[in-house]
Design a protein around this motif. Structure first.
Motif, mmCIF file in Angstrom:
data_model
loop_
_atom_site.group_PDB
_atom_site.id
_atom_site.type_symbol
_atom_site.label_atom_id
_atom_site.label_comp_id
_atom_site.label_asym_id
_atom_site.label_seq_id
_atom_site.Cartn_x
_atom_site.Cartn_y
_atom_site.Cartn_z
ATOM 1 N N GLY A 139 0.791 -1.221 0.000
ATOM 2 C CA GLY A 139 0.000 0.000 0.000
ATOM 3 C C GLY A 139 0.819 1.265 0.000
ATOM 4 N N SER A 174 0.046 3.092 -5.197
ATOM 5 C CA SER A 174 -1.270 2.697 -5.690
ATOM 6 C C SER A 174 -1.147 2.280 -7.148
ATOM 7 N N SER A 205 -6.323 -7.399 -3.293
ATOM 8 C CA SER A 205 -7.131 -7.667 -2.111
ATOM 9 C C SER A 205 -6.427 -8.701 -1.246
#
Length: 217
Positions: free
Chosen positions: A49, A52, A59
């Motif tokens: 993270g 981006s 996920s």
């Protein structure tokens, strides 16, 4: 555990990653093979993270531990004080610090980080990654600067966490290490996954030959 679907990323005008898709499951170790600049570290930063994706989805369920570089440590602070900072950031009890210090045989906890050798710093970075009950751990060139005994310790630590259900993504230029540890390897070349090989396939013991073939060297 984690699913990547059609991940793409540009840095400046350069396409670093293109259409990256794969799943990773509990108790699985996946290795990433590729030359410098192939997008391996960028991919790990996307999973964490820190970056981006331009398109696609990532996920996962559960927390992530990572040793993607030896950066992020306070050079003027001791090893143990650095690990206390990470424990606070992760919401971990300080008892975790003693556990990982023992796990990686770090006997220089009261030494300043900037006084350590590269190998000693690498062990601290690995210790930080193993703090807590992470379901996924990312290790970027984890054997860099490690001596033989430290490599044995790292292998044992990875195998023990794998048995507890932790999944790993490893990058390494030492292909024999990936052959020893991984369930699967992905060849990441020019920002694309060119091939995936499982440890059950004969080619898994010939990773160097496969890499040379795919990279046309």
């Amino acid at each position: 555990m984690i699913a990547l679907q059609n991940i793409a990323k540009k840095l400046g005008n350069k396409i670093v990653l293109e259409s990256i898709s794969f799943d990773l499951y509990s108790n699985e170790i996946v290795g990433l093979i590729g030359p410098n600049g192939s997008g391996k570290t960028t991919l790990l930063n996307l999973i964490m993270g820190l970056l981006s994706p331009d398109s696609g989805t990532i996920s996962h369920n559960g927390s992530i531990g990572a040793a993607v570089s030896r950066k992020g440590f306070f050079e003027g602070m001791t090893v143990i004080d650095n690990l206390k900072v990470f424990a606070q950031l992760k919401g971990q009890d300080y008892s975790e610090i003693k556990r990982v210090l023992d796990l990686f045989a770090i006997e220089y906890a009261n030494s300043r980080f900037d006084k350590l050798s590269a190998g000693m710093k690498q062990r601290v970075a690995l210790a930080q990654a193993f703090m807590g009950n992470h379901k996924l751990i990312l290790l970027d060139e984890p054997t860099n600067h490690l001596d033989i005994d430290s490599i044995f310790i790292l292998r044992s630590a990875i195998e023990a966490r794998k048995q507890q259900g932790t999944a790993f993504i490893l990058t390494s230029h030492v292909l024999t290490e990936l052959e020893k540890l991984c369930n699967r390897v992905l060849f990441l070349i020019n920002g694309k996954v060119r091939k995936e090989i499982s440890s059950s396939e004969a080619e898994f013991t010939r990773l160097e030959a496969e890499y040379l073939k795919l990279s046309a060297r």
